[in-house]
Write a protein that holds these residues in place. Sequence first.
Motif, PDB file in Angstrom:
ATOM      1  N   PHE A   5       0.932  -1.284  -0.357  1.00 37.20           N
ATOM      2  CA  PHE A   5       0.092  -0.157   0.482  1.00 37.20           C
ATOM      3  C   PHE A   5       0.599   1.134  -0.100  1.00 37.20           C
ATOM      4  CE2 PHE A   5      -2.382  -2.914   2.623  1.00 37.20           C
ATOM      5  CZ  PHE A   5      -3.000  -3.446   1.490  1.00 37.20           C
ATOM      6  N   VAL A   6       1.212   2.448  -0.974  1.00 36.47           N
ATOM      7  CA  VAL A   6       1.532   3.336  -0.583  1.00 36.47           C
ATOM      8  C   VAL A   6       1.211   4.804  -0.412  1.00 36.47           C
ATOM      9  CG1 VAL A   6       2.736   4.795  -3.034  1.00 36.47           C
ATOM     10  CG2 VAL A   6       2.245   2.754  -3.322  1.00 36.47           C
ATOM     11  N   PHE A   7      -0.210   4.275  -0.008  1.00 39.03           N
ATOM     12  CA  PHE A   7      -0.544   4.940   0.741  1.00 39.03           C
ATOM     13  C   PHE A   7      -1.542   5.550   1.627  1.00 39.03           C
ATOM     14  CE2 PHE A   7       0.101   7.722  -3.448  1.00 39.03           C
ATOM     15  CZ  PHE A   7       0.345   8.528  -3.670  1.00 39.03           C
ATOM     16  N   ASN A   8      -2.435   4.080   1.676  1.00 38.52           N
ATOM     17  CA  ASN A   8      -3.178   3.715   2.536  1.00 38.52           C
ATOM     18  C   ASN A   8      -2.751   2.338   3.679  1.00 38.52           C
ATOM     19  OD1 ASN A   8      -5.576   4.061   4.057  1.00 38.52           O
ATOM     20  ND2 ASN A   8      -7.045   3.068   2.414  1.00 38.52           N
ATOM     21  N   LYS A   9      -1.721   2.012   3.965  1.00 41.26           N
ATOM     22  CA  LYS A   9      -1.387   1.516   4.941  1.00 41.26           C
ATOM     23  C   LYS A   9      -2.238   0.833   6.276  1.00 41.26           C
ATOM     24  CE  LYS A   9       3.640   2.623   4.100  1.00 41.26           C
ATOM     25  NZ  LYS A   9       4.154   0.888   3.356  1.00 41.26           N
ATOM     26  N   VAL A  10      -1.932   0.061   6.502  1.00 39.51           N
ATOM     27  CA  VAL A  10      -2.355  -0.471   7.713  1.00 39.51           C
ATOM     28  C   VAL A  10      -1.942   0.164   9.375  1.00 39.51           C
ATOM     29  CG1 VAL A  10      -3.924  -2.325   9.340  1.00 39.51           C
ATOM     30  CG2 VAL A  10      -3.440  -2.153   6.644  1.00 39.51           C
ATOM     31  N   GLU A  11      -2.763   0.670  10.020  1.00 40.47           N
ATOM     32  CA  GLU A  11      -2.409   1.371  11.438  1.00 40.47           C
ATOM     33  C   GLU A  11      -0.935   0.363  12.011  1.00 40.47           C
ATOM     34  OE1 GLU A  11      -1.197   4.010  13.206  1.00 40.47           O
ATOM     35  OE2 GLU A  11      -2.488   4.801  12.284  1.00 40.47           O
ATOM     36  N   GLU A  12      -0.384   0.171  12.516  1.00 38.92           N
ATOM     37  CA  GLU A  12       1.015  -0.864  12.388  1.00 38.92           C
ATOM     38  C   GLU A  12       0.540  -1.277  13.507  1.00 38.92           C
ATOM     39  OE1 GLU A  12       5.181  -0.085  12.802  1.00 38.92           O
ATOM     40  OE2 GLU A  12       5.197  -0.087  10.005  1.00 38.92           O
ATOM     41  N   GLU A  13       0.240  -0.682  14.547  1.00 35.50           N
ATOM     42  CA  GLU A  13      -0.269  -1.146  15.596  1.00 35.50           C
ATOM     43  C   GLU A  13      -2.114  -1.980  15.686  1.00 35.50           C
ATOM     44  OE1 GLU A  13      -2.622   0.185  20.372  1.00 35.50           O
ATOM     45  OE2 GLU A  13      -0.814   1.487  19.289  1.00 35.50           O
ATOM     46  N   ASP A  14      -2.409  -1.694  15.098  1.00 31.98           N
ATOM     47  CA  ASP A  14      -4.292  -2.883  14.717  1.00 31.98           C
ATOM     48  C   ASP A  14      -3.606  -3.868  13.996  1.00 31.98           C
ATOM     49  OD1 ASP A  14      -5.585  -0.899  16.058  1.00 31.98           O
ATOM     50  OD2 ASP A  14      -5.428   0.127  13.775  1.00 31.98           O
ATOM     51  N   PHE A  15      -2.011  -3.465  12.908  1.00 30.80           N
ATOM     52  CA  PHE A  15      -2.277  -5.243  12.201  1.00 30.80           C
ATOM     53  C   PHE A  15      -1.422  -5.955  13.560  1.00 30.80           C
ATOM     54  CE2 PHE A  15      -0.806  -5.435   7.555  1.00 30.80           C
ATOM     55  CZ  PHE A  15      -0.495  -6.791   7.561  1.00 30.80           C
ATOM     56  N   MET A  16      -0.728  -5.304  13.767  1.00 31.99           N
ATOM     57  CA  MET A  16       0.416  -6.284  14.510  1.00 31.99           C
ATOM     58  C   MET A  16      -1.098  -7.549  15.260  1.00 31.99           C
ATOM     59  SD  MET A  16       3.162  -6.686  14.185  1.00 31.99           S
ATOM     60  CE  MET A  16       4.332  -7.601  16.011  1.00 31.99           C
ATOM     61  N   GLN A  17      -2.137  -6.282  16.545  1.00 35.35           N
ATOM     62  CA  GLN A  17      -2.849  -7.220  17.351  1.00 35.35           C
ATOM     63  C   GLN A  17      -3.385  -7.930  16.344  1.00 35.35           C
ATOM     64  OE1 GLN A  17      -5.775  -4.132  18.031  1.00 35.35           O
ATOM     65  NE2 GLN A  17      -6.277  -5.786  20.336  1.00 35.35           N
ATOM     66  N   GLU A  18      -3.759  -8.056  15.188  1.00 33.26           N
ATOM     67  CA  GLU A  18      -4.021  -9.386  14.596  1.00 33.26           C
ATOM     68  C   GLU A  18      -3.054 -10.608  14.419  1.00 33.26           C
ATOM     69  OE1 GLU A  18      -7.395 -10.406  12.951  1.00 33.26           O
ATOM     70  OE2 GLU A  18      -7.961  -8.168  13.252  1.00 33.26           O
TER      71      GLU A  18
END
Length: 197
Positions: free
Chosen positions: A38-51
Motif C-alpha cells: 500500500f503506497v498511501f493507505n497502509k494499515v495502522e501498525e498497532e492494529d495490524f500487529m494486534q491481528e
Amino acid sequence: MKTILLSTGEAKEMNFEEVKKQFEPMLFKHMKVANDKFVFNKVEEEDFMQELQIELWRAYEQYEPSAGNCFTTYLHYKLQKGVRNATFSRYSLKNRNNGLVSMNATRGDDDLKLEDMFASDENTSDHITYNELTAIIRRNVSEAEEDALISLLNKDEFSVNDYAAKHNITRQAANQRIVKLRNKLRSIIAQEYLEIV
C-alpha cells in the motif's frame, strides 16, 4: 508450557510469552511485506500487529508437536490469515463486484463504452486480437503459474481438483492460486490494453 518444535530440529518447552518474544520478528516481517503493498493507505501498525498476535496465540493454542511440523510452518499459515484480516478493508472497495465492469457502461468523460472497443468485424485490425491477448497473457504468466493458467482457461480438461492433486495442495489453496492469477491478468489487461483505471 508447551513443546515447540523449532526449525533447527530442537524441541523446546515454551510458554506463550517466550513464543511471542522468539517469533515476534516473523510477525513484523509479515506485516511489513503486506503493508509495503500500500503506497498511501497502509494499515495502522498497532492494529495490524494486534491481528497477527491473535493468530500467534491461536497457533500456540492449536499447535500439536506430535504432527511433526515445526512451529514456524504452522504459524506461517495462521499469519497469512491474520494479514488477510488486517488488510481486508483496503481491498474490499476495490473488490466490490469482483472487479467486473459492464460492457455497456461508460468509462471516463467521453462516454466511451467497453463494447465500442471490440471489433464487430473479425478482420478489423484496429481492435484487440486473439494473438495480442495471448501475447499479453504469456508475457505476464510465470512458469510457476502455467498450470493455474491452464486450469483457468480449460477447467474441463484440467480442473481445480487436478491442479490441487498435481501440486499436492488442498482444493481451496489451488482455487486461491487460480483466482489470484485471474485477478492479476484481469488487472494487467485492463491497465495495459483497455486503459481502465
